[in-house]
Design a protein around this motif. Structure first.
Motif, PDB file in Angstrom:
ATOM      1  N   ARG A 358      91.488  68.424 155.196  1.00 48.06           N
ATOM      2  CA  ARG A 358      91.967  67.614 156.193  1.00 48.06           C
ATOM      3  C   ARG A 358      93.307  68.193 156.725  1.00 48.06           C
ATOM      4  NH1 ARG A 358      96.564  64.471 156.198  1.00 48.06           N
ATOM      5  NH2 ARG A 358      96.674  64.711 153.945  1.00 48.06           N
ATOM      6  N   LYS A 359      94.358  68.788 156.246  1.00 46.50           N
ATOM      7  CA  LYS A 359      95.318  69.308 156.729  1.00 46.50           C
ATOM      8  C   LYS A 359      95.188  70.447 157.659  1.00 46.50           C
ATOM      9  CE  LYS A 359      99.795  69.921 157.373  1.00 46.50           C
ATOM     10  NZ  LYS A 359     100.627  70.835 156.447  1.00 46.50           N
ATOM     11  N   SER A 362      92.721  69.359 160.760  1.00 48.83           N
ATOM     12  CA  SER A 362      93.252  68.219 161.537  1.00 48.83           C
ATOM     13  C   SER A 362      93.954  69.156 162.776  1.00 48.83           C
ATOM     14  CB  SER A 362      93.893  67.321 160.888  1.00 48.83           C
ATOM     15  OG  SER A 362      95.002  67.823 160.229  1.00 48.83           O
ATOM     16  N   THR A 363      94.344  70.339 162.699  1.00 47.82           N
ATOM     17  CA  THR A 363      95.194  70.926 164.108  1.00 47.82           C
ATOM     18  C   THR A 363      94.162  71.324 164.946  1.00 47.82           C
ATOM     19  OG1 THR A 363      94.677  73.127 162.839  1.00 47.82           O
ATOM     20  CG2 THR A 363      96.549  72.056 162.481  1.00 47.82           C
ATOM     21  N   PRO A 366      91.210  66.208 165.222  1.00 42.57           N
ATOM     22  CA  PRO A 366      92.036  64.946 164.828  1.00 42.57           C
ATOM     23  C   PRO A 366      91.104  64.209 163.630  1.00 42.57           C
ATOM     24  CG  PRO A 366      91.503  64.344 167.084  1.00 42.57           C
ATOM     25  CD  PRO A 366      91.046  65.957 166.677  1.00 42.57           C
ATOM     26  N   THR A 367      91.783  63.804 162.485  1.00 36.98           N
ATOM     27  CA  THR A 367      91.073  62.893 161.748  1.00 36.98           C
ATOM     28  C   THR A 367      91.040  61.342 162.654  1.00 36.98           C
ATOM     29  OG1 THR A 367      93.203  62.260 160.772  1.00 36.98           O
ATOM     30  CG2 THR A 367      91.894  63.993 159.747  1.00 36.98           C
ATOM     31  N   PHE A 379      86.807  62.944 160.483  1.00 39.44           N
ATOM     32  CA  PHE A 379      87.336  63.551 161.695  1.00 39.44           C
ATOM     33  C   PHE A 379      86.705  62.696 162.858  1.00 39.44           C
ATOM     34  CE2 PHE A 379      87.802  66.766 158.438  1.00 39.44           C
ATOM     35  CZ  PHE A 379      89.207  66.918 158.870  1.00 39.44           C
TER      36      PHE A 379
END
Ligand SMILES: Cc1ncc(COP(=O)(O)O)c(C=O)c1O
Ligand SMILES: Cc1ncc(COP(=O)(O)O)c(C=O)c1O
Lengths: 484, 450, 484, 450
Positions: A358-359, A362-363, A366-367, A379
């Motif tokens: 996720r981390k 997500s850049t 986006p989640t 996402f």
């Protein structure tokens, strides 16, 4: 080429004992009209060709054994080889369901012990091992709810299900004759408590929840929800598809659930087998134990392990015999192998993996909802449409060219262009890093040449398939294909 | 960190990942979980694969594996000879560890296999279409009833009392859910066939379907076409088949069946104490959009190359949700694979040969047993490879079976378990897996015991 | 990527019983200098990664299970699954070679019976099952010859071998200390009888022949040859690699051979396993039976099956224990399954296949020698150079793109640009037809664009490899690769 | 024509093919065979796979499968724990049914696996290079002697009498062929190590190599580096290793070994009554062109991509014929695969752990047994996981073993079979596959018996 096209007249792929068969005229036994009038047109192949056919077919499959398979909601964890080995022992495979009970005490002990382990893991009172899959478990659970209220003389006809729920939930509720009431998810992706309070009334028989839910988020108000539901007299049903996030951490029973199904083929690592067989045991709280399907495996001081046939309020059978025994053996073996620390660690690492992914991802995408996730993460693919001029499916198809499996896509339905990724605990950090880099690479590609992605994949056994026409004028057998 | 062979994370890696996440501990990843829910597991410590195998092998040896037994019991689960090649290819990881073929382009192995499986099932049943599997024969039967009700918009489900008793139970459970009425139809005490008079009585305007076994639980082959003639035009005829019998018996599709379901286990699947089975589901083309379960269709790819994909998914729960034709999601694809490999190896001649052996051996046994004093026939209808006999002796069927077990024979099923009025009756089954010697031995042994 | 690159510190792929080990200081037991000073750098991987690594490696292999594999001289027949199944029974695999003889009577019976079957199939008096492969059998045979003449006090030091023979023949003769004398093949591809007569003298200990020979041709003068050899006191050695042509038709013993080896991994369908293990039993005529390696499996009225240790003139052991038992089980199983008709049919169909292929292909590539062949056929690829401007290797490499396996190439050495094709009986007519069409297609291609073929293959896991540099500066371990 | 499942030809096809050939019968295809050679086979009729399996399963059950036994016997074949994954992946058809990787482009699976295997063997042995397998430890040892003789151009092969007796026999057989002299070197009756004085005596200008076990047959670990110092400069030191021991023992490459051979069976290979084994062969880089067997090397393809191929084939028989470094052609690649998978799973820590368990358990057992009256030590050299004890009782080792067998224990190897002067001695072995309980039980049982 199909196996039918490989067939040649009079070829055989089998051998049978050379026995003199009793001299009996079939026509004297079976009325002529009931004897097959047209030759069976099954394939005629040598063993060589059959082995080649299926070996080569297998090579066209992506699988956990060949690569990273982070399909959301499916817990595609590695399936330990020892479980297969154990499940294929003849003392397990060569058992007839109607051989005398005394001749399968080992199998009974296994099932009983498995049941007990599942009770401890989930905090439920007892389990039936009959249901063949998750959805089958749901149906079983819904029927228990129905029967429960019938026997109490209550006419509750509604089941509340979140809009994020898996399709089997409403379908199962419906099969049990319930009307489905959908409740909204709130801005945080969990049950909207206000909407829930609005919907719940004395017509509601049950509430089906998945927790963590299909967005990978823990329903933090869960205790509140079950409390309210119980106040209204409704039963709480737990879809256990996502248990992989919480083993050894939280128990559905403690959350207040009355009925729960598990997917042994997810959480407990029995192989998915291209879509089954799975196993969907259903656990219940004490007050519902007499509603389970019969027979139940039980333990008696004198009789030892035995099959119990008389449950007062049993909904009856949901299938023949005792359950997908072969699958149960594998799940049992898995649980014993992992042990308490192992199961807890599995959940922790699954959650760590998902959050790490996720981390990192997500850049760029986006989640759907912010913050911590559990064992999977969803996402919002709108950015693909907006910024890259592609759709989620194009990204998914292009991933195939990189020899990794795409996420679950377009589910949950409430997230647009959804990408649902579940990197189970058996996957390593570098596999996740690699996945993220591939997605980045693909999006770079998309920026330059979105059209290329729309025609992906390029390197797979077949290119993108026309599923629309296939559904419009279905050809579902080779016979139809040749007969037109 | 872990000395678990399935979890790759080292201590350092865990730390790196936590750092990336900006959290200090694994527990922080669970901070959304109300702390009062924290719990501990009270189950055994982790094992290792060798201790585990020893333990489970021991458990397995507490069961009487029928591998070396002569099995004269069927009743829904059958011991057939399975070529070694079946398991040997099926166990390839690409079959075992793939999931539902959502991504068709990398699932052509699964998809083509299931497409071929569907074809083989249509071939056996004589129906237009078949799906890619249901859980088992019993649940497939129940789903057939639901489909018939959907199609006909009627609520009565007639079921032959001679259908497998557990299938009837499952049917009742599903019909309880769907609020349908299950109405039993008697079997003739003379022939074991469906009681036509009773059928006529039970048929009504509200009859969605009649469900019956072909062969039925007693092994008896029903006169489907005659029965079909008696049904109202709208009522669907559902037959529950043993696919091996269809190597010899006329395809139900030719005899008027509208839905054919059945248990596919006899096709290359081990008994496994009865599960997993393999639910077969076939029907007429016109009902394709009403059919439950997954359907695989042939199509083309972008380059015009033939390929396969799941089709008509709009019938299914993941799209249609509560309006789906069924809630089924996972099915029994792997069992369909075993059946496909089996049918490919046995082929046209093999399946027929198996059916003939089953039939001939069982009739041979039947004749032989009838010569024994105290054994008498029960039904006179034509049977395939199962038959009922009455054993009029001071010994119960159970007692007799106990003696047989000592000789590594699994004797006939005592019928009183399901039919209290058939206390002294037993259901015999003979497949190609019992040898002629086994038959002679059984007959001799029974003569001795009785 | 190698398994070493997939390794990560502290990862484990195994589990071991959780036992308290005796408290013993290793340093007190083993002198410090004899304790490993540097950590082993074996890979550290999870079971998941190991399973993936090898599963994916396997997918880069061509194999009989995945396609047509008509490699000449290798008899790449289909390996029936039942043989694997039987050979993996614990009563066969879990036997210690030094457990008491009475506890492996079943294994002894199997070996004895296999020996008897091989005797009947070949017409030899008795067999040793010790040799691990064909070449190992050859060495055994050569040593028997050496010992035989030693014990007769004769100093024969030469072995005659045709120029068409397999490389192992001269190599084995040499290992037994013999000088190799090569005899010419005549215009028909068989032993030049005149040359043979010239070469044979009282220094010749043995003659090694393959029949049918490596050109796939039956040595029709075989009886004459053995007669002459025997007159000169030499022994006749039969290389049984090509037995697949003649089972149930002709016996090497009847041809006059004194010693013979078989390749169970060819004729008797035990899988080649990427190059082994095979099994190369050696059979001898009555007068040589005391020269075999010990122990010999024998049958005694009283003792039943037993191991016989005392043979007067035994050459001694050629390996530890009793032979490649696991392979023997498969061969035994195969022979019983096929039975007498089956073996004969296998040979007939192998010969039919080869001749059919010969007929069809020889219109475009001439055979090296005219007329009937047996189970394999050798083509003279000079035409490729002359008419198509490619070499045999280019055709071979291009075949890889068509998903079929090339022939054995450049062997026998006496045929220029040789292509040696052996389509065993397990292959169907359509597989042969298909192979021929592919070759035709490739040659069409060659006519238009020979350069394309010289760079073939294109679709394989790697393209054409630089084997020359690889031999010039060998890198034979990953360590060397990283350490440079 | 055929009802054989492995032969596809139908009558019609045979006819078509014969027609294409312009011949009338199959016999015509054999017309080049002198008719007086025509023969018939007198072997049983064809079987079917089920009858066959029954028969062979029966045969297999006449053997005492050691699966459930505590095995205290090694002596060249060892029962170790083998993870289920080893066989499960190795049995894939692409491994099992491929041949020698002559066509490298479609054999990268085999080639990379063997390249990795070679690497792992160099790692264990501490040598520069390793080949891709020989038949077994014994023949690899003999080949080492031949190679040493080729390199040194000397004819005397010294061999420790404490080397596995069967290896010595094989060595003698090969040396008989190569006309080399095999000269035994005594072992010290006190320590069980090589008798240094005897060695000094036997060494000569003509010594090609000294061959000794590491550990030797008695389980004793030789002081390689000391021995190496005694050898003439040109003489090669050949050690015969148990690869599992190398998880703990110093790599012979570090102690002066020039050639390291050994039996790889303990690495993930079942015992299989002793065959197939897995011959290991490693040596120094400078001897690479003298090495027997197949070598896999890393290279590049046309596109610059890394790939693997057989290299230095000019050493081999198919090219060099009688000048080849060996006659070996087929080797034991599949066993190398089993070993590779095993080593990949066990990895660095696992192999070490196994070695430690072997060592500790055997020393524990040793101490325990010495406490029993009538049992006395034989050698005082350091041992790995095998050791010799003298049992000074009226019962022979065989008699004791018979009693143990009843308890599902395979006791120690009676040494008189190989060493007539060690009549009352037995060679014990303990691996990680025997549990602590097994050890306690054995000790108790022996106490009881003696
Ligand atoms: C959340 C959820 N619930 C239920 C199911 C249904 O489980 P099954 O496929 O075992 O019927 C699934 C399957 O994917 C799921 O993801
Ligand atoms: C004619 C011939 N002889 C001998 C051999 C050597 O057999 P092996 O590889 O089993 O040592 C071969 C192998 O290809 C061969 O073709």
């Amino acid at each position: 080429m199909t196996i039918f096209e490989k067939s040649r007249k009079d070829r055989v792929g089998y051998s049978l004992p050379d026995e003199k068969l009793p001299e009996i005229e079939i026509e004297e036994i079976i009325p002529k009209e009931l004897i097959r009038s047209k030759e069976l047109s099954l394939p005629e192949c040598s063993e060589t060709e059959v082995v080649r056919h299926y070996s080569n077919l297998s090579k066209k499959n992506f699988s956990v054994d060949t690569g990273f398979y982070p399909l959301g909601s499916c817990t595609m964890k590695y399936n330990p080889r020892i479980n297969e080995n154990i499940a294929s022992l003849p003392g397990f495979t060569e058992l007839h369901p109607y051989q005398p009970e005394e001749t399968f005490k080992g199998a009974l002990e296994l099932m009983y012990d498995l049941k007990k382990l599942l009770c401890e893991i989930t905090g439920m009172k007892t389990f039936t091992l009959q249901p063949a899959a998750g959805a089958h478990g749901e149906l079983t659970g819904m029927l228990i709810i129905k029967k429960y209220f019938r026997s109490k003389g209550e006419k509750r006809n509604k089941v509340i299900i979140p809009d994020s729920a898996h399709g089997t939930n409403p379908a199962s509720a419906k099969m049990a004759g319930f009307e489905v009431v959908e409740i909204k998810s709130n801005d945080s992706g969990i049950v909207d408590l206000e909407d829930f309070k609005k919907q719940i009334d004395e017509d509601v028989a049950g509430i089906m929840l998945t927790n963590p839910n299909t967005l990978g988020l823990f329903e933090k108000d869960i205790c509140k929800i079950t409390e309210i539901a119980h106040e209204k007299g409704a039963l709480m049903y737990y879809d256990g598809a996502n248990l992989n996030a919480i083993m050894g951490k939280v128990k559905p029973g403690d959350m207040g659930f009355d009925i729960i199904h598990l997917n042994l083929h997810k959480t407990f690592s029995t192989p998915h087998g291209m879509g089954g067989p799975g196993s969907g045991p259903v656990g219940v709280a004490e007050f519902l134990k007499d509603y389970l399907p019969v027979p139940i495996v039980d333990l008696d001081n004198k009789k030892g392990y035995y099959l119990k046939w008389n449950l007062n309020n049993s909904i009856g059978r949901v299938r023949s015999f005792f359950g997908n025994f072969n699958v149960l053996v594998k799940a049992y073996s898995y649980i014993l192998m992992m042990g308490k620390e192992g199961l807890r660690l599995a959940s922790e690492m699954a959650v760590l993996n998902a959050n790490y992914l996720r981390k990192k991802l997500s850049t760029i995408i986006p989640t759907a909802f912010p913050g911590l996730c559990k064992h999977e993460v969803v996402f919002d693919g709108s950015v693909l449409v907006d910024d890259y001029n592609i759709k989620t499916i194009d990204l998914a198809k292009r991933l195939l060219d990189y020899n990794v499996h795409p996420p679950t896509i377009y589910f949950p339905l409430i997230v647009s262009e959804a990408l649902m990724i579940e990197p189970p605990e058996t996957e390593s950090k570098e596999n996740i890093d690699n996945y993220v880099s591939i997605i980045k690479e693909i999006l770079d590609e998309a920026r330059n040449d979105p059209e290329k992605l729309k025609k992906a994949p390029y390197t797979t056994p077949v290119r993108r398939l026309d599923e629309v026409t296939a559904s419009r004028s279905p050809v579902v057998s080779y016979r139809q294909e040749i007969e037109g | 960190m872990s000395d678990n062979p399935y979890i790759p994370h080292s201590k350092e890696e865990i730390q790196e990942m936590l750092t990336e996440l900006g959290v200090n501990s694994l527990d922080e990843l669970y901070k959304d979980v109300p702390s009062r829910l924290d719990s501990k597991l009270d189950i055994p410590e982790a094992s290792d694969e060798f201790s585990l195998r020893r333990k489970l092998k021991h458990l397995s040896e507490m069961n009487a594996s029928l591998e070396d037994y002569a099995v004269f019991r069927g009743a829904g689960a059958y011991k057939h000879l399975i070529p070694a090649a079946v398991n040997s290819i099926a166990s390839r990881g690409e079959f075992l560890t793939a999931y539902t073929p959502y991504q068709a382009e990398v699932s052509q192995g699964t998809l083509q296999m299931l497409f071929e499986f569907q074809t083989m099932i249509t071939e056996l049943t004589g129906m237009d279409i078949a799906n890619s599997s249901m859980y088992d024969g019993a649940s497939a039967t129940a789903e057939a009833a639901l489909m018939a009700a959907r199609i006909t918009k009627k609520e009565d489900v007639l079921v032959a009392s001679s259908l497998h008793p557990e299938y009837i139970e499952v049917l009742k459970t599903y019909c309880f859910g769907a609020d349908l009425n299950v109405i039993p139809v008697k079997y003739s005490a003379v022939s074991g066939n469906l009681d036509i008079e009773d059928l006529k009585e039970k048929i009504s305007d509200n009859t969605a379907t009649l469900i019956l076994g072909y062969p039925n639980f007693f092994g008896i082959v029903e006169h489907l076409y005659k029965i079909k003639e008696l049904l109202p035009k709208k009522t669907l005829l559902t037959t529950v088949v043993n696919p091996v019998a269809l190597g010899l018996l006329e395809a139900p599709g030719k005899l008027g069946a509208d839905i054919v379901v059945g248990e596919g286990q006899p096709l290359g699947n081990p008994m496994n104490l009865g599960g997993p089975g393999l639910g077969l589901f076939a029907t007429r083309e016109k009902y394709i959009r009403k059919t439950p379960g997954r359907l695989i269709g042939q199509t083309k790819d972008l380059d015009g190359k033939t390929g396969y994909a799941m089709i008509l998914q709009t019938r299914e729960q993941h799209i249609r949700r509560e309006k789906a034709t069924s809630n089924i999601c996972s099915n029994h694809s792997f069992n369909a694979l075993l059946a496909s490999i089996y049918m490919s190896l046995m082929g046209k001649n093999g399946i027929k040969e198996i059916a003939i052996r089953c039939l001939k051996k069982s009739h041979y046994l039947y004749e032989k047993l009838l010569k024994i004093e105290g054994i008498s026939p029960v039904f006179d209808g034509p049977f395939f490879h199962e038959f009922v006999l009455r054993i009029n002796k001071d010994k119960s069927v159970e007692e007799i079976n106990e003696k047989l077990l000592e000789e590594k024979i699994l004797g006939p099923l005592p019928l009183k378990r399901f039919f209290p009025n058939m206390e002294d009756c037993a259901l015999f089954c003979t497949t190609e897996a019992v040898t002629n010697d086994d038959i002679t031995f059984l007959a001799g042994k029974l003569e001795e015991i009785l």
